[in-house]
Design an enzyme around this catalytic site. Sequence first.
Site, PDB file in Angstrom:
ATOM      1  N   GLY A 192      15.869 -10.701  21.960  1.00  0.00           N
ATOM      2  CA  GLY A 192      14.509 -11.150  22.185  1.00  0.00           C
ATOM      3  C   GLY A 192      13.805 -11.317  20.860  1.00  0.00           C
ATOM      4  N   GLY A 245       6.601  -9.628  18.873  1.00  0.00           N
ATOM      5  CA  GLY A 245       5.572  -9.832  17.878  1.00  0.00           C
ATOM      6  C   GLY A 245       6.022  -9.489  16.469  1.00  0.00           C
ATOM      7  N   VAL A 296      15.109  -9.390  17.637  1.00  0.00           N
ATOM      8  CA  VAL A 296      15.931  -8.215  17.908  1.00  0.00           C
ATOM      9  C   VAL A 296      17.318  -8.686  18.320  1.00  0.00           C
ATOM     10  CG1 VAL A 296      16.099  -6.049  19.167  1.00  0.00           C
ATOM     11  CG2 VAL A 296      13.868  -7.087  18.814  1.00  0.00           C
ATOM     12  N   ASP A 306       0.737   0.652  19.955  1.00  0.00           N
ATOM     13  CA  ASP A 306       1.090  -0.572  20.679  1.00  0.00           C
ATOM     14  C   ASP A 306       1.861  -0.228  21.953  1.00  0.00           C
ATOM     15  OD1 ASP A 306       1.150  -3.215  21.259  1.00  0.00           O
ATOM     16  OD2 ASP A 306       2.687  -3.751  19.809  1.00  0.00           O
TER      17      ASP A 306
END
Length: 677
Positions: free
Chosen positions: A377, A380, A384, A499
Amino acid sequence: MALKSLLLRPPGATMTPQPPVLLLFLLLVSTQPCSFALDFLFNSFNSTNPGVDLIQDARVDSSVIRLTNDSNQYSLGRAFYPTRINMRSSPSQNGTASSTLSSFSTSFVFSILPQIASSPGFGLCFVLSNWTNPPGALASQYFGLFTNATVPVQAPLLAVEFDTGQNPEFNDPNRNHIGIDLNNIESAMTEDAGYYNSSGGFVPVSIGNGQNIHAWIDFDGVDLVINVTVAPVGIPRPSLPTLTFKDPVIANYVSADMFVGFSASKTQWVEAQRILAWSFSDRGVAKDINVTNLPVFSLPSSSSSLSGGAIAGIVIGCVAFLILFGFGFYWFWRQNKLKDEEEDDIEDWELEYWPHRFSYEELTQATNGFSNDQLLGSGGFGKVYKGTLPSNKTEIAVKCVNHDSKQGLREFMAEISSIGRLQHKNLVQLRGWCRKSNELLLVYDYMPNGSLDRYIFTSSRNRSNKLLNWQQRRQILADVAEGLNYLHNGWDQVVVHRDIKSSNILLDSDMRGRLGDFGLAKLYSHNEVPSTTRVVGTLGYLAPELATMAVATSASDVYSFGVVILEVACGRRPIEMGKEEEDDRLLIDVVRDFYAKGKVVEAADERIKGEYGAEEMEMVLKLGLACCHPDPQRRPSMREVVALFVGEDLEVAPAEFLGALAAGGDAIGAGGVVAQT
Ligand SMILES: *[C@@H]1O[C@H](CO)[C@@H](O)[C@H](O)[C@H]1NC(C)=O
Ligand SMILES: *[C@@H]1O[C@H](CO)[C@@H](O)[C@H](O)[C@H]1NC(C)=O
Ligand SMILES: *[C@@H]1O[C@H](CO)[C@@H](O)[C@H](O)[C@H]1NC(C)=O
Ligand SMILES: *[C@@H]1O[C@H](CO)[C@@H](O)[C@H](O)[C@H]1NC(C)=O
Ligand SMILES: *[C@@H]1O[C@H](CO)[C@@H](O)[C@H](O)[C@H]1NC(C)=O
Ligand SMILES: *[C@@H]1O[C@H](CO)[C@@H](O)[C@H](O)[C@H]1NC(C)=O
Ligand SMILES: *[C@@H]1O[C@H](CO)[C@@H](O)[C@H](O)[C@H]1NC(C)=O
Ligand SMILES: *[C@@H]1O[C@H](CO)[C@@H](O)[C@H](O)[C@H]1NC(C)=O
């Protein structure tokens, strides 16, 4: 019973002048534990004839005992006096064990020198044990004496720990304490390392910086008291002990005959645990150690400022030279090698975090050259990739983080490493890192089931994933609450995640929740000029106060977690996008509306109807709203949240908490973000 009366020593009597023939006779005749006095002094240790049994990695290295081996990733070492000491001198008349234990006194000099001052410490133990290899002992942690099971088992093992690491899960107070361990890594009592001076003032002593520490332990078997005293070598024995542990329970951890000695262990960080001298007596005060010419150990950088005896100077000089030479050579070699393959310089600061470094080559190989097939993926912070370490076939996830300044990376590394052993079952474990130019590659454990958001919303993207049932959802919320509580309260310093959102919650192979990406957000907030500090986080999860204060706190984490609770319970995204911008609705407002109408349960996910009790769902939704309280002061702490989730039943929430909820009810129902003027 004539024999027995011979064996029983009158207090204060000395046994040494026994005629050898009688000794021999007693040895031959008596099958009972003998009570010969034990009295020895090692002012140094001889490598050919150490006088103690060295177990596993322990060895004698230039006249001192080194307990662990630096080159092994996991290492444990123990040194025991070769014969057991007699701790229960006489079985009582009616066959039960005598209640009176023997007493002893011991003193020793040790040095604990970590290679990197900030690395998690390990420390060492003085130990009385029925076995030289205590069953279940881990080779890596817990002094090489204890299992990782938290349930104490009554067995004859008693240790005095000199701990230079902090395991908050076992209530360690700090990274510099002494403690009494009764067959359990969780100490029965701890005290900060230090001593009381002649005027009764407490003088803290750092036991983990390599300085030679003199320790005295007095074991009173009659009153069941253990006194421990520590002071730097050179300070005369303080009259008050640092720690006094008086408890009849001590008797449960002592067997008739016990080995006495030292034990230590380590994981990948290097910490040299040394025993320089040892004196022991079970019939009075242990003999004095002559501390005048003991060797001194320190890291090479501070060696120049040391003054000491001529021999000590030479020893330090040689050691420092060898270490510097080796280090310099390694550095030079590494730099050359990396120049060749990466054309990039190693910054000095990186050496500090060296033990966790992966080479770029290794990670390239692991991810098939960062091929798109391996892409998991791109969030932000960067892409990865999935990978498999070539060395041991472990599956990893490699996160590539780009950053405009090395300074930011450095601060981030400092944060990650100062947290030390940031390990918790509900956190995605960071395994290491690699820097290439301004790109930081973070290596995590691979989580086969991906992130939570893929299992709670329906959208075209995740049609293939099955929805989680309520039981699983509740479990995952509880897991994440525990992980976050650990970040907030498990350490001296509060670690703010910054986050929290469902896409940062990963599911392991058992579908248990783990929090990922902690600290990363900070990397980005550091990057900004202070006056224009950008709020970091994700829209929909941001606490309202961040709009004005821009300083993330544990309360703003609680807010984001509250949003996650609502998402998971309602199966809806935090912001529902409408056709027009005005149609956008915040999930919080939706739930608040239901709450205001007195039917908050109707906000719950329709697709899991019937799987939950109405009261339970009501509690969870109210808890979510309470976490999202506009006033940060009135949000619950993660500790309270965990208590609710892990408690027996959500329906029977503590009365005071429900009270707080009710008190905050107005604000909960007030809706919208309250702007303070
Ligand atoms: C060490 O022990 C050996 C054998 O007992 C002995 O020959 C040697 O002299 C000892 N060395 C020292 C430094 O005491
Ligand atoms: C440390 O362990 C390694 C490998 O297990 C071994 O080769 C080495 O000799 C040991 N070093 C010392 C000083 O015992
Ligand atoms: C026998 O054992 C009991 C309890 O263990 C103790 O109270 C009692 O004093 C013992 N009797 C003798 C004669 O030692
Ligand atoms: C202590 O060790 C001995 C010998 O290994 C064993 O027989 C005995 O049962 C142990 N004692 C206890 C209380 O476990
Ligand atoms: C203890 O360690 C073993 C082996 O390392 C592991 O399988 C087990 O899960 C650990 N138990 C706990 C409670 O951490
Ligand atoms: C003892 O320690 C206290 C506090 O650490 C200090 O103020 C005091 O001067 C010390 N007294 C002596 C005699 O060293
Ligand atoms: C232990 O220390 C206390 C003072 O804290 C003292 O009264 C006691 O005599 C000491 N016991 C031993 C065995 O040293
Ligand atoms: C301690 O050892 C030194 C030499 O290493 C010696 O000169 C001194 O006399 C010794 N002190 C005592 C009290 O034995």
